[in-house]
Design a protein around this motif. Structure first.
Motif, mmCIF file in Angstrom:
data_model
loop_
_atom_site.group_PDB
_atom_site.id
_atom_site.type_symbol
_atom_site.label_atom_id
_atom_site.label_comp_id
_atom_site.label_asym_id
_atom_site.label_seq_id
_atom_site.Cartn_x
_atom_site.Cartn_y
_atom_site.Cartn_z
ATOM 1 N N PRO A 30 2.304 -6.562 -9.736
ATOM 2 C CA PRO A 30 2.951 -5.460 -9.013
ATOM 3 C C PRO A 30 3.193 -4.215 -9.869
ATOM 4 O O PRO A 30 3.339 -3.111 -9.333
ATOM 5 N N TYR A 31 3.263 -4.396 -11.201
ATOM 6 C CA TYR A 31 3.622 -3.277 -12.085
ATOM 7 C C TYR A 31 2.409 -2.646 -12.772
ATOM 8 O O TYR A 31 2.570 -1.730 -13.574
ATOM 9 N N ARG A 32 1.217 -3.122 -12.461
ATOM 10 C CA ARG A 32 0.041 -2.597 -13.161
ATOM 11 C C ARG A 32 -0.281 -1.165 -12.757
ATOM 12 O O ARG A 32 -0.638 -0.344 -13.605
ATOM 13 N N ILE A 33 -0.175 -0.850 -11.471
ATOM 14 C CA ILE A 33 -0.447 0.520 -11.036
ATOM 15 C C ILE A 33 0.621 1.479 -11.573
ATOM 16 O O ILE A 33 0.277 2.554 -12.091
ATOM 17 N N PRO A 34 1.934 1.153 -11.495
ATOM 18 C CA PRO A 34 2.921 2.046 -12.121
ATOM 19 C C PRO A 34 2.690 2.243 -13.621
ATOM 20 O O PRO A 34 2.831 3.351 -14.132
ATOM 21 N N PHE A 35 2.357 1.152 -14.337
ATOM 22 C CA PHE A 35 2.084 1.275 -15.769
ATOM 23 C C PHE A 35 0.872 2.167 -15.993
ATOM 24 O O PHE A 35 0.887 3.069 -16.848
ATOM 25 N N ASN A 89 1.132 11.075 -10.424
ATOM 26 C CA ASN A 89 -0.001 11.991 -10.552
ATOM 27 C C ASN A 89 0.465 13.443 -10.483
ATOM 28 O O ASN A 89 0.013 14.298 -11.243
ATOM 29 N N ALA A 90 1.383 13.715 -9.549
ATOM 30 C CA ALA A 90 1.942 15.067 -9.433
ATOM 31 C C ALA A 90 2.701 15.444 -10.699
ATOM 32 O O ALA A 90 2.627 16.591 -11.165
ATOM 33 N N LEU A 91 3.427 14.471 -11.269
ATOM 34 C CA LEU A 91 4.153 14.724 -12.511
ATOM 35 C C LEU A 91 3.195 15.111 -13.626
ATOM 36 O O LEU A 91 3.472 16.031 -14.415
ATOM 37 N N GLY A 92 2.055 14.433 -13.688
ATOM 38 C CA GLY A 92 1.059 14.769 -14.706
ATOM 39 C C GLY A 92 0.564 16.192 -14.564
ATOM 40 O O GLY A 92 0.378 16.896 -15.558
ATOM 41 N N ASP A 93 0.352 16.641 -13.331
ATOM 42 C CA ASP A 93 -0.109 18.016 -13.134
ATOM 43 C C ASP A 93 0.986 19.019 -13.482
ATOM 44 O O ASP A 93 0.702 20.086 -14.030
ATOM 45 N N GLY A 148 -3.928 8.561 -2.405
ATOM 46 C CA GLY A 148 -5.103 7.953 -1.802
ATOM 47 C C GLY A 148 -5.752 6.885 -2.667
ATOM 48 O O GLY A 148 -6.232 5.865 -2.154
ATOM 49 N N MET A 149 -5.731 7.085 -3.984
ATOM 50 C CA MET A 149 -6.448 6.170 -4.872
ATOM 51 C C MET A 149 -5.632 4.948 -5.271
ATOM 52 O O MET A 149 -6.195 3.892 -5.545
ATOM 53 N N SER A 150 -4.307 5.066 -5.315
ATOM 54 C CA SER A 150 -3.478 3.966 -5.825
ATOM 55 C C SER A 150 -3.605 2.677 -5.019
ATOM 56 O O SER A 150 -3.706 1.595 -5.610
ATOM 57 N N PRO A 151 -3.593 2.721 -3.673
ATOM 58 C CA PRO A 151 -3.822 1.459 -2.939
ATOM 59 C C PRO A 151 -5.186 0.845 -3.228
ATOM 60 O O PRO A 151 -5.320 -0.386 -3.318
ATOM 61 N N LEU A 152 -6.209 1.696 -3.393
ATOM 62 C CA LEU A 152 -7.536 1.192 -3.758
ATOM 63 C C LEU A 152 -7.496 0.512 -5.119
ATOM 64 O O LEU A 152 -8.062 -0.575 -5.308
ATOM 65 N N LEU A 153 -6.808 1.128 -6.078
ATOM 66 C CA LEU A 153 -6.690 0.527 -7.408
ATOM 67 C C LEU A 153 -5.893 -0.769 -7.361
ATOM 68 O O LEU A 153 -6.145 -1.691 -8.135
ATOM 69 N N GLY A 154 -4.912 -0.832 -6.443
ATOM 70 C CA GLY A 154 -4.160 -2.070 -6.271
ATOM 71 C C GLY A 154 -5.059 -3.211 -5.816
ATOM 72 O O GLY A 154 -4.958 -4.337 -6.324
ATOM 73 N N ARG A 155 -5.948 -2.915 -4.856
ATOM 74 C CA ARG A 155 -6.906 -3.935 -4.411
ATOM 75 C C ARG A 155 -7.867 -4.311 -5.530
ATOM 76 O O ARG A 155 -8.253 -5.481 -5.675
ATOM 77 N N ASN A 159 0.822 -1.211 0.000
ATOM 78 C CA ASN A 159 0.000 0.000 0.000
ATOM 79 C C ASN A 159 0.857 1.262 0.000
ATOM 80 O O ASN A 159 0.579 2.221 -0.733
ATOM 81 N N TYR A 160 1.890 1.278 0.830
ATOM 82 C CA TYR A 160 2.781 2.443 0.894
ATOM 83 C C TYR A 160 3.488 2.645 -0.444
ATOM 84 O O TYR A 160 3.589 3.776 -0.942
ATOM 85 N N THR A 161 3.955 1.556 -1.041
ATOM 86 C CA THR A 161 4.670 1.637 -2.317
ATOM 87 C C THR A 161 3.761 2.167 -3.421
ATOM 88 O O THR A 161 4.151 3.040 -4.203
ATOM 89 N N LEU A 162 2.532 1.651 -3.476
ATOM 90 C CA LEU A 162 1.587 2.113 -4.488
ATOM 91 C C LEU A 162 1.205 3.569 -4.258
ATOM 92 O O LEU A 162 1.056 4.335 -5.216
ATOM 93 N N ALA A 163 1.062 3.963 -2.984
ATOM 94 C CA ALA A 163 0.689 5.344 -2.670
ATOM 95 C C ALA A 163 1.763 6.322 -3.129
ATOM 96 O O ALA A 163 1.464 7.345 -3.760
ATOM 97 N N VAL A 164 3.026 6.018 -2.825
ATOM 98 C CA VAL A 164 4.119 6.915 -3.213
ATOM 99 C C VAL A 164 4.270 6.955 -4.730
ATOM 100 O O VAL A 164 4.425 8.030 -5.329
#
Length: 205
Positions: A166-171, A30-34, A68-75, A19-24
């Motif tokens: 493990p790489y789906r959220i980063p992708f 997301n910040a990079l996109g903005d 906040g959303m990345s751990p949810l998307l991981g689940r 969860n921590y890894t996906l959140a960071v």
């Protein structure tokens, strides 16, 4: 070599603190996109218009949303992995039907939920009134969802087919840099409209 080292470090972090890894990871991308969106908006501004500059608070809001959303998307990805296995046995070919079900579930269930969370979270973090947040939903939800359905199904099909779990959220987050660019500009335009309307109402009073 450096890429392999980073990949191994990420995979170790994912398995020990998912969860921590996906959140960071999600928050950073997301910040990079903005940041890309704000740079684009400053470059494309007309000569006679003032350049808005970089708004760090806006980037921070996108970081918080991604975190906040990345751990949810991981689940969610784990649920899809178990609910729609692409093959029953390793020696079997990939089931295109199961892959299509994954993409369909993602687009029909998670995509609308994600947009609801994005619009609502941004409205709250920007300290918008309930009326203004309702206007955001009215003005942004349908156009954003229709655009989502035009660009994300193919990206998610590649993601679900070729990326290990493990790489789906980063992708997804890496592809999402351009999606965040779109959402950031869409949200900024809506904010400008609401700010102009609020200033006009204050003047009339």
């Amino acid at each position: 070599m450096a890429t392999l080292t980073i990949a191994r470090a990420y995979q170790h972090a994912y398995h020990t603190h998912p969860n921590y890894t996906l959140a960071v990871t999600g928050g950073t991308l997301n910040a990079l996109g903005d940041i890309v969106a704000q740079i684009s908006q400053n470059i494309l501004v007309k000569d006679h218009e003032p350049r808005p500059g970089w708004d760090p608070a806006r980037t921070l809001r996108f970081f918080c949303l991604g975190s906040g959303m990345s751990p949810l998307l991981g689940r969610w990805n784990l649920f899809l992995e178990r609910r729609f296995p692409l093959r029953a046995w390793r020696i079997q070919p990939i089931s295109f039907r199961a892959l299509s079900k994954r993409v369909a579930a993602d687009q029909l269930i998670m995509a609308p939920i994600g947009l609801v969370m994005f619009i609502g979270s941004m409205g709250v973090m920007e300290c918008r009134s309930p009326r203004q947040i309702h206007e955001k939903y009215t003005d942004m939800f349908t156009p954003a969802l229709l655009t989502n359905w035009k660009v994300w199904p193919i990206a998610q099909m590649i993601n679900f087919r070729y990326m290990p779990l493990p790489y789906r959220i980063p992708f997804q987050s890496a592809c999402g840099v351009f999606w965040t660019l779109y959402l950031s500009i869409l949200n900024a335009k809506e904010d400008e409209r609401q700010d102009r309307e609020a200033a006009l109402q204050a003047t009339v009073r």
